[in-house]
Scaffold this active site. Sequence first.
Site, mmCIF file in Angstrom:
data_model
loop_
_atom_site.group_PDB
_atom_site.id
_atom_site.type_symbol
_atom_site.label_atom_id
_atom_site.label_comp_id
_atom_site.label_asym_id
_atom_site.label_seq_id
_atom_site.Cartn_x
_atom_site.Cartn_y
_atom_site.Cartn_z
ATOM 1 N N ASP A 72 0.818 -1.206 0.000
ATOM 2 C CA ASP A 72 0.000 0.000 0.000
ATOM 3 C C ASP A 72 0.856 1.262 0.000
ATOM 4 O O ASP A 72 0.466 2.282 -0.559
ATOM 5 C CB ASP A 72 -0.923 -0.006 1.217
ATOM 6 C CG ASP A 72 -2.121 -0.937 1.035
ATOM 7 O OD1 ASP A 72 -2.326 -1.408 -0.093
ATOM 8 O OD2 ASP A 72 -2.833 -1.181 2.023
ATOM 9 N N ASN A 145 -4.546 8.614 2.221
ATOM 10 C CA ASN A 145 -4.878 7.883 3.446
ATOM 11 C C ASN A 145 -5.239 8.808 4.600
ATOM 12 O O ASN A 145 -6.357 8.779 5.087
ATOM 13 C CB ASN A 145 -3.709 6.985 3.873
ATOM 14 C CG ASN A 145 -3.847 5.567 3.364
ATOM 15 O OD1 ASN A 145 -4.797 5.251 2.649
ATOM 16 N ND2 ASN A 145 -2.914 4.715 3.720
ATOM 17 N N GLU A 146 -4.246 9.590 5.065
ATOM 18 C CA GLU A 146 -4.514 10.399 6.242
ATOM 19 C C GLU A 146 -3.524 11.541 6.389
ATOM 20 O O GLU A 146 -2.425 11.518 5.834
ATOM 21 C CB GLU A 146 -4.478 9.551 7.516
ATOM 22 C CG GLU A 146 -3.103 9.185 8.024
ATOM 23 C CD GLU A 146 -2.469 8.009 7.332
ATOM 24 O OE1 GLU A 146 -1.282 8.140 6.939
ATOM 25 O OE2 GLU A 146 -3.130 6.960 7.184
ATOM 26 N N ASP A 175 -1.306 12.232 22.135
ATOM 27 C CA ASP A 175 -0.027 12.098 21.434
ATOM 28 C C ASP A 175 -0.109 12.607 20.005
ATOM 29 O O ASP A 175 0.893 12.650 19.294
ATOM 30 C CB ASP A 175 0.401 10.627 21.421
ATOM 31 C CG ASP A 175 0.900 10.162 22.773
ATOM 32 O OD1 ASP A 175 1.041 11.003 23.674
ATOM 33 O OD2 ASP A 175 1.138 8.951 22.939
ATOM 34 N N THR A 186 -8.520 2.030 7.215
ATOM 35 C CA THR A 186 -7.925 0.739 7.580
ATOM 36 C C THR A 186 -6.415 0.837 7.776
ATOM 37 O O THR A 186 -5.745 -0.182 7.898
ATOM 38 C CB THR A 186 -8.230 -0.318 6.496
ATOM 39 O OG1 THR A 186 -7.886 0.200 5.212
ATOM 40 C CG2 THR A 186 -9.703 -0.698 6.503
ATOM 41 N N TYR A 188 -3.540 3.953 9.533
ATOM 42 C CA TYR A 188 -3.192 4.538 10.830
ATOM 43 C C TYR A 188 -4.440 4.702 11.710
ATOM 44 O O TYR A 188 -4.440 4.438 12.915
ATOM 45 C CB TYR A 188 -2.517 5.886 10.586
ATOM 46 C CG TYR A 188 -1.682 6.430 11.716
ATOM 47 C CD1 TYR A 188 -1.642 5.816 12.968
ATOM 48 C CD2 TYR A 188 -0.917 7.580 11.529
ATOM 49 C CE1 TYR A 188 -0.864 6.340 13.997
ATOM 50 C CE2 TYR A 188 -0.131 8.101 12.544
ATOM 51 C CZ TYR A 188 -0.112 7.478 13.783
ATOM 52 O OH TYR A 188 0.654 7.992 14.794
#
Length: 289
Positions: A72, A145-146, A175, A186, A188
Amino acid sequence: MKTLAIYGNRYQQGHLEGLRRFFALLAERGFKVYIERDFSLYLNTMGIAMTDAFMVDDFPRGVDCVVSIGGDGTFLQAAQWVGNRETPILGINTGHLGFLASFSLDDTEELLEVMAHQCWRIERRAVIEVLCDKMPDGFWPYALNEVAVLKGDTASMVTVHAEIDGFFLADYMSDGLVVATPTGSTAYNLSVGGPIIQPTLNCLVISPIAPHSLTMRPLVVDAASSIVLTPRSRQRECRVSLDGRSYLLNSGESIVLKEASFKVSVVRRPKGNFSKVLRNKLGWATRPE
């Protein structure tokens, strides 16, 4: 003739015979092939000579499909290579879980048919754009993704002040904070306790990392939302990560997250479905299908 652009990683030692067969069949079937330079040079060192392919640095024009060979992480890099062109990306998984890659080298005959006749199913995946005055020159400001805001190198927590569409949401003492697309739910996001989201939905999920309050829970919001994040820490700097690519941000400075003007076109199996992917990748069935 179908035209392909191929992007891959340099960790293919266990897949060389499959790759050799794959590229031989591409030449035999008459595909026109462009290969990203670093991957092409790697293949040559591994004894796979691409004499009929064109080695390129930049993404070539007029490509029907991009083939990502790896996991990925490689797929995310291929998406950056493609940029905003929305060319379909087909993933061949030679990595680990491979949520973005629908095929393996064992499926070579099938995927050649899929590419030759374009009998695929395309999922258009949302992308996050990050606006930041302090972003380094040349940094690609998009994430499939993020986007994560993370504390610095010490154990001190970070407080992330979050606003949605101009309204104050929360001060996340934790954190860090992850804002994920459904595609990244799906990744982090899942590891920090966020929900799994069907990848074609038009939303984002905000998930705190090890929050210092039990009431701080993941939140799903509309993808059209404008999200402003301002981290504050005892340290001078925090870290902003986009799909694993990161840069440092001064404490007290803000970033703005919004839906990008383009999407990433992901090639899926013609008869595949998300339920089957989850069962196979996460072990929700008694045996793989």
